[in-house]
Enzyme design. Sequence first.
Site, PDB file in Angstrom:
ATOM      1  N   SER A 213       0.957  -0.867  -0.239  1.00  0.00           N
ATOM      2  CA  SER A 213      -0.021  -0.052  -0.056  1.00  0.00           C
ATOM      3  C   SER A 213       0.813   1.213   0.012  1.00  0.00           C
ATOM      4  O   SER A 213       1.735   1.169   0.630  1.00  0.00           O
ATOM      5  CB  SER A 213      -0.940  -0.163   0.974  1.00  0.00           C
ATOM      6  OG  SER A 213      -1.565   1.263   1.348  1.00  0.00           O
TER       7      SER A 213
ATOM      8  N   TYR B  11      -1.736  -0.055  10.198  1.00  0.00           N
ATOM      9  CA  TYR B  11      -1.505  -1.277   8.546  1.00  0.00           C
ATOM     10  C   TYR B  11      -0.489  -0.854   8.202  1.00  0.00           C
ATOM     11  O   TYR B  11       0.495  -1.412   7.108  1.00  0.00           O
ATOM     12  CB  TYR B  11      -3.037  -0.179   8.482  1.00  0.00           C
ATOM     13  CG  TYR B  11      -2.866  -0.997   6.931  1.00  0.00           C
ATOM     14  CD1 TYR B  11      -3.802  -2.492   6.157  1.00  0.00           C
ATOM     15  CD2 TYR B  11      -2.697   0.233   5.733  1.00  0.00           C
ATOM     16  CE1 TYR B  11      -4.037  -2.014   5.117  1.00  0.00           C
ATOM     17  CE2 TYR B  11      -3.284  -0.366   4.357  1.00  0.00           C
ATOM     18  CZ  TYR B  11      -4.330  -1.168   3.962  1.00  0.00           C
ATOM     19  OH  TYR B  11      -4.298  -1.358   2.808  1.00  0.00           O
TER      20      TYR B  11
HETATM   21  P1  NAP Z   1     -11.517  -6.041   0.519  1.00  0.00           P
HETATM   22  O1  NAP Z   1     -12.471  -6.001  -0.665  1.00  0.00           O
HETATM   23  O2  NAP Z   1     -11.963  -5.689   1.235  1.00  0.00           O
HETATM   24  O3  NAP Z   1     -11.124  -8.001  -0.209  1.00  0.00           O
HETATM   25  C1  NAP Z   1     -10.378  -8.263   0.814  1.00  0.00           C
HETATM   26  C2  NAP Z   1      -9.903 -10.204   0.615  1.00  0.00           C
HETATM   27  O4  NAP Z   1      -9.338 -10.100   1.114  1.00  0.00           O
HETATM   28  C3  NAP Z   1     -11.459 -10.217   0.642  1.00  0.00           C
HETATM   29  O5  NAP Z   1     -11.300 -11.602  -0.380  1.00  0.00           O
HETATM   30  C4  NAP Z   1     -11.154 -11.654   2.192  1.00  0.00           C
HETATM   31  O6  NAP Z   1     -11.568 -12.739   1.885  1.00  0.00           O
HETATM   32  C5  NAP Z   1      -9.529 -11.346   2.102  1.00  0.00           C
HETATM   33  N1  NAP Z   1      -9.560 -11.633   2.913  1.00  0.00           N
HETATM   34  C6  NAP Z   1      -9.175 -11.328   4.008  1.00  0.00           C
HETATM   35  N2  NAP Z   1      -8.462 -11.680   5.162  1.00  0.00           N
HETATM   36  C7  NAP Z   1      -8.046 -13.346   5.248  1.00  0.00           C
HETATM   37  C8  NAP Z   1      -7.329 -13.781   5.599  1.00  0.00           C
HETATM   38  N3  NAP Z   1      -7.061 -13.692   6.623  1.00  0.00           N
HETATM   39  N4  NAP Z   1      -7.676 -15.241   4.631  1.00  0.00           N
HETATM   40  C9  NAP Z   1      -7.847 -15.158   3.811  1.00  0.00           C
HETATM   41  N5  NAP Z   1      -8.229 -13.826   2.721  1.00  0.00           N
HETATM   42  C10 NAP Z   1      -8.690 -13.339   3.605  1.00  0.00           C
HETATM   43  O7  NAP Z   1      -9.835  -5.520  -0.345  1.00  0.00           O
HETATM   44  P2  NAP Z   1      -8.826  -5.183  -1.492  1.00  0.00           P
HETATM   45  O8  NAP Z   1      -9.517  -3.531  -0.921  1.00  0.00           O
HETATM   46  O9  NAP Z   1      -9.297  -5.665  -2.695  1.00  0.00           O
HETATM   47  O10 NAP Z   1      -7.627  -4.935  -0.839  1.00  0.00           O
HETATM   48  C11 NAP Z   1      -6.945  -6.478  -1.230  1.00  0.00           C
HETATM   49  C12 NAP Z   1      -5.342  -5.718  -0.737  1.00  0.00           C
HETATM   50  O11 NAP Z   1      -4.557  -4.671  -1.331  1.00  0.00           O
HETATM   51  C13 NAP Z   1      -4.887  -5.538   0.496  1.00  0.00           C
HETATM   52  O12 NAP Z   1      -3.957  -6.633   1.426  1.00  0.00           O
HETATM   53  C14 NAP Z   1      -5.285  -4.525   0.545  1.00  0.00           C
HETATM   54  O13 NAP Z   1      -4.498  -4.001   2.232  1.00  0.00           O
HETATM   55  C15 NAP Z   1      -4.406  -3.678  -0.237  1.00  0.00           C
HETATM   56  N6  NAP Z   1      -4.856  -3.006  -0.344  1.00  0.00           N
HETATM   57  C16 NAP Z   1      -5.892  -2.267  -0.552  1.00  0.00           C
HETATM   58  C17 NAP Z   1      -6.391  -0.551  -1.067  1.00  0.00           C
HETATM   59  C18 NAP Z   1      -7.557  -0.126  -1.298  1.00  0.00           C
HETATM   60  O14 NAP Z   1      -8.077   1.388  -1.614  1.00  0.00           O
HETATM   61  N7  NAP Z   1      -8.754  -0.448  -1.632  1.00  0.00           N
HETATM   62  C19 NAP Z   1      -5.619   0.157  -1.420  1.00  0.00           C
HETATM   63  C20 NAP Z   1      -3.629  -0.143  -1.388  1.00  0.00           C
HETATM   64  C21 NAP Z   1      -4.035  -1.705  -0.163  1.00  0.00           C
HETATM   65  P3  NAP Z   1     -13.575 -12.568   2.629  1.00  0.00           P
HETATM   66  O15 NAP Z   1     -14.208 -12.461   0.669  1.00  0.00           O
HETATM   67  O16 NAP Z   1     -13.461 -13.878   2.225  1.00  0.00           O
HETATM   68  O17 NAP Z   1     -13.826 -11.958   3.943  1.00  0.00           O
END
Ligand code: NAP
Length: 254
Positions: free
Chosen positions: A149, A162
Amino acid sequence: MRKGRNGVTMVGQVALVTGASRGIGRAVAEALSREGAAVVVNYRRSAEAALAVAQKIEQAGGAALAVQADVGTVAGCEALMAKAMDQFGRVDILVNNAGDALEKLLVDTSVDEWDRLMAVHMRSAYLLSRLALGSMAERRYGRIITVSSIWGISGASNEVAYSAAKAGQIGFTKALAQEVGPWGITVNAVAPGAIATDMNAGLTGDALAAWLDRTPVGRLGTAAEVAAVVRFLAGPGAGFITGQVISPNGGVVT
Ligand code: NAP
């Protein structure tokens, strides 16, 4: 490298994407599948959504396996890798994407919350990479990509745990890249800015307006835009890129 239908570049390869039921992980799974890779679609709770991702990939002629596993645990990582190996016999591309946000001041962050954040972001990357590296090294080829991130680069107030976990992923990436480069394995991080996924569902109203004002391109990113970077790094053309952090962030952090 064998090319498949329409010049796709990952035919015969297997990708394991953690947290692929929704958001960025889902977009990554679909993008790698379009390149011809078989995809392991990991999820923690969203069984229906993960099965739908796998089904969509199969309906388009690809191969996919949805696997429930909490990657924050040792048992979860081991079971996930074992199922991937049972089904497909190899993992060529590992995408450490699963993650959870936590918006709290450090003084209000409990030890359990701290440990949970470190486990889902950091320990999972360590465990799954270690589990994947043996067979990658045997084949002298592999791609490990971790979704960090911008907060891992710049830090964010109210998100110390985080930010620390995401910065840890970057250190992990830079160090591991040096260890495994001689085996033909590249290790990179993608560090997105604010992306329109469930993780940012709470970013609305004045907070959203302030964020967009701070963002040179004036909008949130899309999961597909992050997936495009991951797909590039996972492809055969990115073999000279390793230990790098690529940040699709709309210009917020330069
Ligand atoms: P999201 O829409 O909240 O989806 C999170 C995903 O991670 C879901 O598939 C969830 O599974 C899975 N997950 C969470 N905890 C888990 C665990 N302990 N074991 C297995 N699966 C797990 O998040 P996102 O925005 O796509 O984020 C994905 C990645 O990008 C993350 O690492 C986040 O920190 C990073 N990121 C996101 C952003 C942003 O703005 N969105 C920015 C920078 C970085 P379930 O559906 O089964 O709960």
